[in-house]
Scaffold this motif. Structure first.
Motif, short mmCIF file in Angstrom:
data_model
loop_
_atom_site.label_atom_id
_atom_site.label_comp_id
_atom_site.label_asym_id
_atom_site.label_seq_id
_atom_site.Cartn_x
_atom_site.Cartn_y
_atom_site.Cartn_z
N ASP A 188 0.64 -1.10 0.01
CA ASP A 188 0.02 -0.06 -0.08
C ASP A 188 0.84 1.50 0.09
O ASP A 188 1.80 1.32 0.94
N PHE A 189 0.85 2.02 -0.96
CA PHE A 189 1.51 3.23 -1.30
C PHE A 189 1.01 4.18 -2.17
O PHE A 189 0.27 3.78 -3.17
N GLU A 190 1.57 5.53 -2.16
CA GLU A 190 1.08 6.39 -3.18
C GLU A 190 2.10 7.20 -3.62
O GLU A 190 2.82 7.73 -3.00
N VAL A 191 2.25 7.40 -5.00
CA VAL A 191 3.38 8.32 -5.61
C VAL A 191 2.62 9.69 -6.28
O VAL A 191 1.79 9.41 -6.91
N GLN A 192 3.09 10.67 -5.78
CA GLN A 192 2.60 11.95 -6.27
C GLN A 192 3.01 12.52 -7.40
O GLN A 192 4.12 11.83 -7.91
N ARG A 193 2.49 13.42 -8.17
CA ARG A 193 3.01 13.79 -9.44
C ARG A 193 4.63 14.48 -9.23
O ARG A 193 4.66 15.48 -8.29
N GLY A 194 5.48 14.26 -9.99
CA GLY A 194 6.80 15.02 -9.92
C GLY A 194 7.58 14.20 -9.01
O GLY A 194 8.79 14.85 -9.04
#
Length: 379
Positions: A23-29
């Protein structure tokens, strides 16, 4: 940009999942490193983002799309927004640099005008301006990887996935590729890179997601590589027969010095004196003893056939210079040994043999040997 929601991935025929509740999230840039030992699940994460695989449980959301609901017909259109770079470059060997990069645009139906404008721009970005007409085999490994990066960027994707992009490159070239990826990220492209290069991870201090046996064990915003115990050792394995070749090389050098000393009437076994006007010994028997000692060491390092020994001994005797009349006789300093207690010791002539000229079997000590030889093949 990329979100894993309690993702588990199981492959058929395996008892343990490749990914377990990730479970993880990568943001724009962002620039994100995926680290971990081989088999930890890094490549599985990248394949899920590319929609090459689908999760067994949970869901993967990329660019706002739930990839579970994405039909196979729409996958090629989805991938136009994602660039991918791999360890083995995957270039087309029969196409030039320009054609390799342009091929991506041709497949998606870009106009000729756009291709003629976009390809030179991206090649200049990756430092390959002026090499458009080269073929892959005419480029270095670093240049081939730059072509692969240019191909991934030519369609101006929002996400760039890099799976061990420096794995086949030397350290200096790897630094150049990492600097290029950092510049691409600074331009707004989200970069997710799976790597074993602990040095780069420690120096760049970007976000690090660490996987271990398919489980996410760390998500650090400005982190280093972490545990390096699973990294492969750089120590080379010992090569079979290398000791014999090294010993022979040393023996040949000793014999070269002994031959020079014998020709000059010097004692090759004596330590050179500090006095410039030291007396020069005329004992030729001591020079012969030095040559014999070197030959004995050679015989102990590499097995030589009886025919080779006789030929080498004949050559050595042919090159010997006559002993001066005023020199003491050899019998006075060296007691004769009965023939029954001696064994022919081969003397290797440097003019006749070099290490590089040895056959593979001989260098490994596996050549033909006489059954009566006491010295067997080296291990």
């Amino acid at each position: 940009m990329i979100r894993f929601e309690n993702v588990t991935k199981r492959f058929r025929g395996t008892s343990k999942p490749a990914l377990s509740d990730v479970d993880f999230e990568v943001q724009r840039g962002e620039f994100v490193f995926l680290v971990g030992a081989s088999g930890s699940g890094k490549s599985s994460c990248l394949r899920l983002v590319l929609r090459e695989e689908t999760p067994s449980e949970g869901r993967v959301v990329v660019l706002g799309r739930d990839l579970r609901t994405l039909s196979n017909r729409k996958v090629p259109y989805f991938r136009r927004h994602i660039g991918a770079v791999f360890q083995d470059f995957r270039l087309l060997p029969t196409k030039t640099v320009f054609q390799n990069v342009a091929f991506t645009l041709q497949v998606i139906g870009s106009s000729r005008g756009f291709i003629q404008q976009a390809v030179p721009e991206v090649l200049a970005l990756v430092g390959l301006a002026g090499k458009e007409k080269r073929f892959p085999h005419e480029l270095s490994g670093g240049e081939q990887q730059r072509v692969a990066i240019a191909r991934a960027l030519v369609n101006r994707p929002q996400i760039l996935l890099a799976d061990e992009p420096t794995g086949n490159l030397d350290p200096a070239t790897s630094v150049d590729i990492m600097q290029l990826l950092a510049r691409i990220n600074a331009g707004g492209t989200t970069v997710v890179m799976a790597t074993h290069e602990a040095g780069f991870v420690d120096q760049m201090q970007r976000r690090v997601i660490e996987l271990r046996h398919g489980e996410m064990v760390r998500d650090e915003r400005h982190g280093g590589y972490g545990d390096r115990s699973a990294l492969p050792s750089l120590a080379p394995e010992p090569e079979r027969g290398a000791a014999a070749v090294a010993a022979l090389t040393a023996v040949l050098e000793v014999q070269r010095e002994a031959a020079i000393a014998a020709a000059a009437g010097l004692d090759p076994t004596a330590v050179p004196p500090d006095d410039d006007e030291a007396e020069v010994p005329a004992d030729a028997a001591s020079a012969s003893a030095g040559v014999a000692a070197a030959a004995a060491a050679a015989a102990a390092a590499v097995a030589v056939t009886a025919a080779e020994a006789q030929q080498a001994e004949a050559l050595a005797h042919a090159d010997e210079e006559p002993v001066a009349d005023d020199a003491p006789p050899a019998e006075a300093s060296v007691a004769p040994v009965p023939a029954s207690q001696t064994q022919a010791i081969p003397v290797i002539d440097l003019e006749q043999i070099e290490v590089a000229e040895l056959g593979l079997a001989d260098r490994l000590g596996l050549g033909e040997t006489d059954p009566d030889d006491e010295v067997g093949p080296t291990s």
